[in-house]
Motif scaffolding. Structure first.
Motif, PDB file in Angstrom:
ATOM      1  N   GLU A 150       0.798  -1.230   0.000  1.00  0.00           N
ATOM      2  CA  GLU A 150       0.000   0.000   0.000  1.00  0.00           C
ATOM      3  C   GLU A 150       0.830   1.279   0.000  1.00  0.00           C
ATOM      4  O   GLU A 150       0.312   2.355  -0.315  1.00  0.00           O
ATOM      5  CB  GLU A 150      -0.962   0.002   1.195  1.00  0.00           C
ATOM      6  N   PHE A 151       2.119   1.210   0.344  1.00  0.00           N
ATOM      7  CA  PHE A 151       2.909   2.441   0.368  1.00  0.00           C
ATOM      8  C   PHE A 151       3.046   3.039  -1.034  1.00  0.00           C
ATOM      9  O   PHE A 151       3.144   4.259  -1.171  1.00  0.00           O
ATOM     10  CB  PHE A 151       4.298   2.201   0.963  1.00  0.00           C
ATOM     11  N   GLY A 152       3.037   2.194  -2.062  1.00  0.00           N
ATOM     12  CA  GLY A 152       3.152   2.697  -3.432  1.00  0.00           C
ATOM     13  C   GLY A 152       2.051   3.687  -3.784  1.00  0.00           C
ATOM     14  O   GLY A 152       2.334   4.835  -4.176  1.00  0.00           O
ATOM     15  N   PRO A 153       0.771   3.315  -3.650  1.00  0.00           N
ATOM     16  CA  PRO A 153      -0.303   4.276  -3.936  1.00  0.00           C
ATOM     17  C   PRO A 153      -0.305   5.474  -2.993  1.00  0.00           C
ATOM     18  O   PRO A 153      -0.640   6.588  -3.404  1.00  0.00           O
ATOM     19  CB  PRO A 153      -1.574   3.435  -3.752  1.00  0.00           C
ATOM     20  N   LEU A 154       0.063   5.273  -1.729  1.00  0.00           N
ATOM     21  CA  LEU A 154       0.109   6.401  -0.797  1.00  0.00           C
ATOM     22  C   LEU A 154       1.186   7.403  -1.217  1.00  0.00           C
ATOM     23  O   LEU A 154       0.973   8.621  -1.164  1.00  0.00           O
ATOM     24  CB  LEU A 154       0.376   5.896   0.623  1.00  0.00           C
ATOM     25  N   ALA A 155       2.343   6.894  -1.643  1.00  0.00           N
ATOM     26  CA  ALA A 155       3.395   7.775  -2.155  1.00  0.00           C
ATOM     27  C   ALA A 155       2.936   8.481  -3.428  1.00  0.00           C
ATOM     28  O   ALA A 155       3.239   9.656  -3.645  1.00  0.00           O
ATOM     29  CB  ALA A 155       4.663   6.973  -2.416  1.00  0.00           C
ATOM     30  N   ALA A 156       2.194   7.762  -4.256  1.00  0.00           N
ATOM     31  CA  ALA A 156       1.679   8.363  -5.489  1.00  0.00           C
ATOM     32  C   ALA A 156       0.694   9.487  -5.182  1.00  0.00           C
ATOM     33  O   ALA A 156       0.670  10.509  -5.881  1.00  0.00           O
ATOM     34  CB  ALA A 156       1.008   7.288  -6.342  1.00  0.00           C
ATOM     35  N   LEU A 157      -0.114   9.337  -4.136  1.00  0.00           N
ATOM     36  CA  LEU A 157      -1.012  10.417  -3.730  1.00  0.00           C
ATOM     37  C   LEU A 157      -0.224  11.656  -3.338  1.00  0.00           C
ATOM     38  O   LEU A 157      -0.586  12.782  -3.695  1.00  0.00           O
ATOM     39  CB  LEU A 157      -1.887   9.961  -2.558  1.00  0.00           C
ATOM     40  N   ALA A 230       7.648  10.236   5.918  1.00  0.00           N
ATOM     41  CA  ALA A 230       8.823  11.042   5.566  1.00  0.00           C
ATOM     42  C   ALA A 230       9.995  10.153   5.185  1.00  0.00           C
ATOM     43  O   ALA A 230      10.687  10.390   4.177  1.00  0.00           O
ATOM     44  CB  ALA A 230       9.194  11.956   6.732  1.00  0.00           C
ATOM     45  N   ALA A 231      10.235   9.114   5.982  1.00  0.00           N
ATOM     46  CA  ALA A 231      11.341   8.196   5.686  1.00  0.00           C
ATOM     47  C   ALA A 231      11.121   7.472   4.368  1.00  0.00           C
ATOM     48  O   ALA A 231      12.058   7.274   3.580  1.00  0.00           O
ATOM     49  CB  ALA A 231      11.495   7.188   6.821  1.00  0.00           C
ATOM     50  N   GLY A 232       9.882   7.081   4.109  1.00  0.00           N
ATOM     51  CA  GLY A 232       9.592   6.368   2.867  1.00  0.00           C
ATOM     52  C   GLY A 232       9.831   7.215   1.638  1.00  0.00           C
ATOM     53  O   GLY A 232      10.416   6.758   0.655  1.00  0.00           O
ATOM     54  N   MET A 233       9.396   8.483   1.695  1.00  0.00           N
ATOM     55  CA  MET A 233       9.601   9.345   0.531  1.00  0.00           C
ATOM     56  C   MET A 233      11.076   9.681   0.359  1.00  0.00           C
ATOM     57  O   MET A 233      11.575   9.763  -0.771  1.00  0.00           O
ATOM     58  CB  MET A 233       8.770  10.621   0.674  1.00  0.00           C
ATOM     59  N   LEU A 234      11.802   9.870   1.457  1.00  0.00           N
ATOM     60  CA  LEU A 234      13.243  10.090   1.351  1.00  0.00           C
ATOM     61  C   LEU A 234      13.926   8.888   0.713  1.00  0.00           C
ATOM     62  O   LEU A 234      14.845   9.032  -0.104  1.00  0.00           O
ATOM     63  CB  LEU A 234      13.843  10.352   2.734  1.00  0.00           C
ATOM     64  N   LEU A 288       0.590  12.962   4.119  1.00  0.00           N
ATOM     65  CA  LEU A 288       0.970  14.328   4.503  1.00  0.00           C
ATOM     66  C   LEU A 288       2.479  14.472   4.664  1.00  0.00           C
ATOM     67  O   LEU A 288       3.075  15.437   4.183  1.00  0.00           O
ATOM     68  CB  LEU A 288       0.263  14.716   5.803  1.00  0.00           C
ATOM     69  N   ALA A 289       3.101  13.506   5.347  1.00  0.00           N
ATOM     70  CA  ALA A 289       4.543  13.594   5.563  1.00  0.00           C
ATOM     71  C   ALA A 289       5.312  13.436   4.257  1.00  0.00           C
ATOM     72  O   ALA A 289       6.289  14.155   4.012  1.00  0.00           O
ATOM     73  CB  ALA A 289       4.986  12.522   6.556  1.00  0.00           C
ATOM     74  N   ALA A 290       4.878  12.514   3.414  1.00  0.00           N
ATOM     75  CA  ALA A 290       5.550  12.318   2.130  1.00  0.00           C
ATOM     76  C   ALA A 290       5.438  13.567   1.260  1.00  0.00           C
ATOM     77  O   ALA A 290       6.410  13.986   0.621  1.00  0.00           O
ATOM     78  CB  ALA A 290       4.953  11.116   1.410  1.00  0.00           C
ATOM     79  N   ALA A 291       4.257  14.183   1.254  1.00  0.00           N
ATOM     80  CA  ALA A 291       4.076  15.416   0.485  1.00  0.00           C
ATOM     81  C   ALA A 291       4.947  16.531   1.057  1.00  0.00           C
ATOM     82  O   ALA A 291       5.525  17.339   0.314  1.00  0.00           O
ATOM     83  CB  ALA A 291       2.610  15.829   0.492  1.00  0.00           C
ATOM     84  N   GLY A 292       5.064  16.581   2.383  1.00  0.00           N
ATOM     85  CA  GLY A 292       5.918  17.595   3.009  1.00  0.00           C
ATOM     86  C   GLY A 292       7.368  17.456   2.605  1.00  0.00           C
ATOM     87  O   GLY A 292       8.052  18.461   2.353  1.00  0.00           O
ATOM     88  N   VAL A 293       7.856  16.229   2.545  1.00  0.00           N
ATOM     89  CA  VAL A 293       9.238  15.991   2.118  1.00  0.00           C
ATOM     90  C   VAL A 293       9.450  16.480   0.686  1.00  0.00           C
ATOM     91  O   VAL A 293      10.461  17.118   0.366  1.00  0.00           O
ATOM     92  CB  VAL A 293       9.585  14.492   2.227  1.00  0.00           C
ATOM     93  N   LEU A 294       8.491  16.225  -0.175  1.00  0.00           N
ATOM     94  CA  LEU A 294       8.614  16.656  -1.568  1.00  0.00           C
ATOM     95  C   LEU A 294       8.574  18.176  -1.688  1.00  0.00           C
ATOM     96  O   LEU A 294       9.298  18.765  -2.498  1.00  0.00           O
ATOM     97  CB  LEU A 294       7.492  16.038  -2.410  1.00  0.00           C
ATOM     98  N   LEU A 295       7.733  18.822  -0.893  1.00  0.00           N
ATOM     99  CA  LEU A 295       7.674  20.283  -0.924  1.00  0.00           C
ATOM    100  C   LEU A 295       8.983  20.894  -0.460  1.00  0.00           C
ATOM    101  O   LEU A 295       9.477  21.867  -1.037  1.00  0.00           O
ATOM    102  CB  LEU A 295       6.518  20.769  -0.052  1.00  0.00           C
ATOM    103  N   LEU A 296       9.568  20.335   0.582  1.00  0.00           N
ATOM    104  CA  LEU A 296      10.859  20.819   1.057  1.00  0.00           C
ATOM    105  C   LEU A 296      11.944  20.590   0.012  1.00  0.00           C
ATOM    106  O   LEU A 296      12.823  21.435  -0.181  1.00  0.00           O
ATOM    107  CB  LEU A 296      11.227  20.127   2.368  1.00  0.00           C
ATOM    108  N   SER A 297      11.889  19.456  -0.661  1.00  0.00           N
ATOM    109  CA  SER A 297      12.883  19.163  -1.705  1.00  0.00           C
ATOM    110  C   SER A 297      12.767  20.158  -2.842  1.00  0.00           C
ATOM    111  O   SER A 297      13.768  20.631  -3.378  1.00  0.00           O
ATOM    112  CB  SER A 297      12.682  17.738  -2.226  1.00  0.00           C
ATOM    113  N   ARG A 298      11.538  20.478  -3.213  1.00  0.00           N
ATOM    114  CA  ARG A 298      11.342  21.411  -4.315  1.00  0.00           C
ATOM    115  C   ARG A 298      11.854  22.800  -3.961  1.00  0.00           C
ATOM    116  O   ARG A 298      12.459  23.486  -4.774  1.00  0.00           O
ATOM    117  CB  ARG A 298       9.849  21.481  -4.684  1.00  0.00           C
TER     118      ARG A 298
END
Length: 310
Positions: A150-157, A230-234, A288-298
């Motif tokens: 399930e982490f795949g679709p959650l990361a995709a969101l 956050a760890a997953g998106m990193l 939310l955490a995964a999206a936050g990591v991406l926003l910080l990266s951008r």
């Protein structure tokens, strides 16, 4: 580093070559004139540092080469070259901090597909979680966490939210909206059969205290979900896939779905609702955490170029 291969119409080869030669972080540029047969044209190859990959891909897409020809990017584990070393030194930033958006979109888009394989893994994970509940086995619960996809679709969101990609949001949402109910329905059928066969009863579930954490929702449920997201998106953006195993073991998504089914079958509706709440809290926290990591990266990169249309 990445190996870049571009299929280019012959009349645009000069522009593509000029772009690559002028780009910091690019080396080993090669032209194979007339080598491409379908679509016809030239083949341009190069080595690209991870830090420069996003910018190079965006520039090539601005030449419309993703439609007129084709762009392929694949990771290279070992490069023995002074020119490559100089390209790495010249490219700004650190490779581990670079986000290659096209790579991330392709990866999450593939993992978010509501495929038979995705559904099979999710169903097996829910079945494992249900077995872990009725046998009071935390080890089996951990196994269900690892098997769950399930982490795949959650990361995709998360990627879809940050990049405002409605197609990715719809695909990932559909995978989760169909996947979990169907997996839980199959698990419910299996649980009813197990109960009828006398393999467990209500008392077995009530005494399974080692897995009580699955339905007990609290502040740390959200905290762990945020940290895991956050760890997953990193791990995904830095290509450190080994860290994803720790993410899978940290979140209580599939176990919560499995526990909710077992609790519903034995009539423990408080535990069922608690498990469903645990599932929702974990999913929201991860996104939310995964999206936050991406926003910080951008923000750290300092630009947000449009991606190719695919």
């Amino acid at each position: 580093m990445f190996h870049l291969r571009v299929l280019v119409p012959a009349e645009q080869s000069a522009a593509a070559l000029s772009l690559l030669r002028d780009q910091v972080g690019v080396t080993h540029v090669v032209l194979l004139a007339g080598a491409a047969l379908e679509p016809a044209g030239d083949v341009v190859e190069a080595l690209v540092t991870r830090e420069a990959a996003d910018e190079v891909l965006a520039a090539l897409c601005e030449l419309d080469l993703d439609h007129l020809g084709g762009i392929t990017l694949e990771a290279v584990d070992t490069v023995l070259s002074d020119a490559a070393d100089r390209a790495e030194e010249a490219a700004p930033g650190d490779p581990a901090d670079a986000v290659v958006w096209e790579e991330l979109l392709a990866k999450t888009g593939e993992e978010a597909k509501p495929s038979l394989t995705f559904q099979s893994f999710l169903t097996l994970a829910c079945l494992l979680a249900a077995v872990g509940v009725v046998t009071n086995s935390p080890v089996t619960i951990v196994g269900a966490m690892i098997v769950g996809p399930e982490f795949g679709p959650l990361a995709a969101l998360a990627v879809g939210l940050v990049r405002r990609r409605g197609d990715l949001l719809r695909r990932a949402g559909l995978a989760l909206a169909i996947g979990f109910p169907l997996a839980m329905l199959v698990t419910a059928g299996a649980t009813v059969l197990e109960g009828a066969a006398g393999l467990f009863d209500r008392g077995t579930v009530l005494s399974a205290h080692q897995v009580d954490f699955v339905y007990q929702v609290g502040p740390y449920s959200l905290i762990v979900a945020l940290l895991a997201g956050a760890a997953g998106m990193l791990a995904m953006t830095s290509a450190k896939s080994a860290a994803l195993v720790g993410v899978f073991v940290s979140v209580t998504t599939v176990p919560a779905a499995g526990y909710a089914v077992v609790a519903a079958v034995v009539g423990e509706w408080d535990r069922c609702l608690g498990s469903l709440a645990q599932l929702v809290v974990n999913m929201i926290g991860i996104v939310l955490a995964a999206a936050g990591v991406l926003l910080l990266s951008r923000r750290r990169i300092g630009h947000d170029r449009p991606l190719s249309r695919n």
